[in-house]
Write a protein that holds these residues in place. Structure first.
Motif, PDB file in Angstrom:
ATOM      1  N   ALA A   1      36.919  54.232  40.561  1.00 58.50           N
ATOM      2  CA  ALA A   1      36.420  53.387  39.468  1.00 58.50           C
ATOM      3  C   ALA A   1      37.323  52.165  39.287  1.00 58.50           C
ATOM      4  N   LEU A   2      38.622  52.362  39.396  1.00 64.51           N
ATOM      5  CA  LEU A   2      39.577  51.269  39.258  1.00 64.51           C
ATOM      6  C   LEU A   2      39.321  50.212  40.332  1.00 64.51           C
ATOM      7  N   ARG A   3      39.065  50.662  41.535  1.00 65.46           N
ATOM      8  CA  ARG A   3      38.844  49.734  42.647  1.00 65.46           C
ATOM      9  C   ARG A   3      37.520  48.997  42.528  1.00 65.46           C
ATOM     10  N   LYS A   4      36.554  49.568  41.828  1.00 63.57           N
ATOM     11  CA  LYS A   4      35.252  48.923  41.660  1.00 63.57           C
ATOM     12  C   LYS A   4      35.158  48.112  40.376  1.00 63.57           C
ATOM     13  N   ALA A   5      36.116  48.261  39.483  1.00 59.67           N
ATOM     14  CA  ALA A   5      36.032  47.656  38.154  1.00 59.67           C
ATOM     15  C   ALA A   5      35.956  46.142  38.233  1.00 59.67           C
ATOM     16  N   HIS A   6      35.136  45.602  37.340  1.00 55.64           N
ATOM     17  CA  HIS A   6      35.026  44.155  37.234  1.00 55.64           C
ATOM     18  C   HIS A   6      35.999  43.614  36.191  1.00 55.64           C
ATOM     19  N   VAL A   7      36.602  44.505  35.445  1.00 56.02           N
ATOM     20  CA  VAL A   7      37.665  44.128  34.517  1.00 56.02           C
ATOM     21  C   VAL A   7      38.969  44.627  35.100  1.00 56.02           C
ATOM     22  N   GLN A   8      40.058  44.052  34.662  1.00 57.07           N
ATOM     23  CA  GLN A   8      41.352  44.465  35.181  1.00 57.07           C
ATOM     24  C   GLN A   8      41.750  45.774  34.490  1.00 57.07           C
ATOM     25  N   THR A   9      41.605  46.865  35.207  1.00 61.92           N
ATOM     26  CA  THR A   9      41.859  48.196  34.676  1.00 61.92           C
ATOM     27  C   THR A   9      43.189  48.717  35.193  1.00 61.92           C
ATOM     28  N   ARG A  10      43.873  49.466  34.333  1.00 57.82           N
ATOM     29  CA  ARG A  10      45.106  50.141  34.725  1.00 57.82           C
ATOM     30  C   ARG A  10      44.909  51.632  34.577  1.00 57.82           C
ATOM     31  N   LEU A  11      45.631  52.406  35.384  1.00 59.59           N
ATOM     32  CA  LEU A  11      45.545  53.857  35.348  1.00 59.59           C
ATOM     33  C   LEU A  11      46.943  54.422  35.168  1.00 59.59           C
TER      34      LEU A  11
END
Length: 179
Positions: free
Chosen positions: A56-66
């Motif tokens: 999901a992080l790699r597909k996100a269109h927003v800058q997501t952190r895990l």
């Protein structure tokens, strides 16, 4: 349709949740959008959820952190990272995450040891049967103490090695991914 989030936290239990929420709030985590915390109830469940969240992080269109919080128990940091990489491979994903906005927080034996140490008890990083009951609901207090130490770059006297390492990793992660 699922809500878009900019911070995902995977953790094992309520103690992790209290600690990491207090830590992030105290270090001044900016409001970067929606946050989602997943309390997984076990280390193996955290490992199982990791590939889904990386995908999901790699597909996100927003800058997501895990942020992943997992007790070390009998595992070294390298063994934890190896298991996470293996889970990525098993899910047909590239098995590196070091160049992505992923932070792995790995208390050596368990988060309760960090909490007790931060709250002033003489405790080392190895397993102690009474640690969980001795912490009680003071995980938030411990998270705030660690956040203050990390921010000031002055940890409590004789910090546990895994705690010191976590502060160093947090600072590098925060600087690299512009929180």
């Amino acid at each position: 349709m699922p809500k878009r989030v900019s911070l995902v936290i995977l953790c094992e239990d309520e103690m992790h949740q209290r600690f990491i929420n207090a830590f992030l709030h105290r270090v001044g985590m900016p409001s970067v959008g929606r946050a989602r915390l997943e309390r997984m109830q076990s280390k193996s469940a955290v490992f199982e959820a990791f590939p889904r969240e990386v995908r999901a992080l790699r597909k996100a269109h927003v800058q997501t952190r895990l942020i992943v919080v997992v007790d070390g128990d009998e595992l070294t940091d390298a063994q934890i990272n190896d298991r996470l990489r293996r889970k990525l491979r098993e899910s047909d994903l590239e098995d590196t995450f070091e160049d992505e906005p992923v932070l792995i927080v790995r208390p050596r034996w368990e988060m309760e040891n960090w909490a007790l140490h931060l709250l002033g008890e003489s405790i080392e990083e190895d397993h102690r049967d009474d640690a969980r009951k001795n912490v009680g609901d003071r995980g938030r207090d411990a998270g705030r103490i660690l956040a203050d130490g990390c921010k000031a770059r002055r940890l409590p006297v004789s910090p546990l090695p895994s705690m010191k390492h976590a502060c160093i990793e947090w600072e590098a992660h925060r600087n690299r991914w512009n929180y």
